[in-house]
Enzyme design. Structure first.
Site, PDB file in Angstrom:
ATOM      1  N   CYS A   1      -5.920   2.503  -3.958  1.00  0.00           N
ATOM      2  CA  CYS A   1      -5.269   3.046  -2.770  1.00  0.00           C
ATOM      3  C   CYS A   1      -6.256   3.959  -2.048  1.00  0.00           C
ATOM      4  CB  CYS A   1      -4.020   3.845  -3.146  1.00  0.00           C
ATOM      5  SG  CYS A   1      -2.684   2.857  -3.834  1.00  0.00           S
TER       6      CYS A   1
ATOM      7  N   CYS B   1       0.828  -1.204   0.000  1.00  0.00           N
ATOM      8  CA  CYS B   1       0.000   0.000   0.000  1.00  0.00           C
ATOM      9  C   CYS B   1       0.863   1.255   0.000  1.00  0.00           C
ATOM     10  CB  CYS B   1      -0.965   0.026   1.171  1.00  0.00           C
ATOM     11  SG  CYS B   1      -2.129   1.412   1.077  1.00  0.00           S
TER      12      CYS B   1
END
Length: 410
Positions: free
Chosen positions: A353, A171
């Site tokens: 994201c 991430c």
């Protein structure tokens, strides 16, 4: 009922499909394969706890408790899938075997590589011994995420530094998100103007996709965050509360004292994967080679890779796994049936994201291999900070994960 562990079932040394890794990618692939009717599947996974890691940012930001991010591994293992509670240590794709830490050799017809990645704390001198105390924390470990919130809550003045290393990380937005959560908390407490906030990023921009890059630049400016681009932390002295930042563009180094440091460690493939014949020679981090569209290893047609361990030019996120898993399953089934390779299912690089920008606001960045926006929610402008997107992050996505992805339904 969850499947029985290897300790309670007769040992078998060969499986039709062997999945290495029982995290997000491995369990999702196993569940989908079972739903597709595949039998004789084994998952090689030593851990007895399964973590939902995307919420660790909110744990560190004081917006979620750690306990809701974990469940017993047995509770997520698909039914009729054999769970081998051992760690992989080597793979021989010519012999079609995987060796475990218990010296077990397991054969397979088809292999799915999903062991995730490893956190290389020792790659930054001083970080391994500094993290977890003395003002140094990291949301990339469940052990330290609650300490991040303790530090944020206790800081009333001084210097707070948030770093991201070079190379792919889980991430890619997470190193920034905690900086925004911290700054928002300090603003609400009326102390932000007494805290110097520094965000150290290795790339030449805050985000690769222009529309979200511009939005994040505005967020950083709103909080008065100093953004250091083309830079990374190269050393930390926890006792002295001092770190070194290298500016690669200017070829300079700077020492900074800090009161709070949130550090993201460098990351790479597990060491045994790096040493294996499946590692991509083009990857300096040892990730598994895979065709970026079919997710099939080019040299071993019975091997597939997905999730963090796959060397794909996209962000390493759970959302990417959700799109990769159906491709792996479809193409593995096609390989089993001997179908033509020119008709295989293709992954377009989709990833997502969720960029938390405040305690109750979020941007949702969705894009493909070409960095083109790939929105999945009709009629909502997710390039703007939204409360409904934060609710999705906090409540919707965890529910989708536990009850959809891990069940092979979403």
């Amino acid at each position: 009922m969850p499947s029985m562990s290897s300790a309670s079932r007769p040992a078998r040394d060969h499986h039709r499909v062997l999945i290495v890794g029982g995290g997000t990618a491995g369990i999702t692939a196993a569940a989908r394969l079972r739903r597709a009717g595949v039998t004789d599947i084994a998952v090689l996974e030593p851990a007895d706890v399964h973590w939902y890691q995307p919420l660790w940012t909110l744990v560190g930001g004081g917006r979620a408790p750690l306990d809701i991010t974990r469940r017993p591994e047995a509770s997520v293992m698909p039914r009729h899938v054999r769970w081998i509670r051992e760690a992989a240590t080597a793979v021989d794709p010519e012999a079609r075997t995987v060796t475990t830490a218990a010296d077990r050799t397991i054969g397979y017809d088809y292999l799915v590589m999903a062991p995730g990645l490893q956190l290389d704390w020792d790659k930054v001198p001083g970080l391994d011994s500094a993290v977890g105390h003395g003002g140094v924390s990291s949301n990339y470990s469940f052990e330290h995420a609650p300490y991040t919130w303790e530090l944020i809550r206790g800081l009333r003045s001084g210097t707070a530094v948030f770093t991201q290393p070079a190379g792919p990380v889980k991430c890619g937005g997470a190193p920034q998100k905690i900086a925004y959560l911290a700054a928002d908390h300090w603003r609400r407490q009326g102390v932000l103007d007494r805290i110097r906030v520094i965000l150290v990023l290795p790339a030449d921009s805050m985000f690769g996709v222009p529309v979200w890059r511009r939005a994040l630049e505005q967020v950083a400016a709103r909080y008065g965050i100093e953004v250091r681009l083309n830079s990374e932390m190269t050393a930390v002295d926890g006792a002295a509360r001092e770190l070194t930042i290298a500016d690669h563009a200017a070829d300079t180094e700077e020492s900074l004292t800090f009161d709070l440091l949130h550090a993201v460690p460098p990351q790479s493939a597990p060491d045994w994967v790096k040493r294996s014949p499946l590692a991509d020679p083009a990857s300096p981090y040892g990730y598994v080679e895979a065709d970026k569209h079919t997710l099939q290893h080019p040299g071993h047609r019975n091997v597939f890779a997905l999730g963090d361990v796959a060397n794909l030019p996209t962000s390493k996120t759970g959302a990417a796994v959700r799109k990769q898993a159906p491709v792996v399953v479809a193409n593995l089934l096609a390989e089993m049936k001997g179908e033509r390779r020119d008709g295989r299912r293709r992954y377009d690089g989709y990833t997502s994201c969720p960029l938390v920008t405040a305690r109750n606001r979020m941007l949702l960045a969705e894009f493909d291999y070409d960095q083109n926006p790939a929105p999945s929610i009709p009629l909502l402008d997710t390039t703007k900070e939204r409360r409904d997107m934060w609710l999705l992050k906090r409540y919707g996505l965890p529910a989708l994960y536990w009850h959809g992805m891990l069940k092979g339904r979403a």
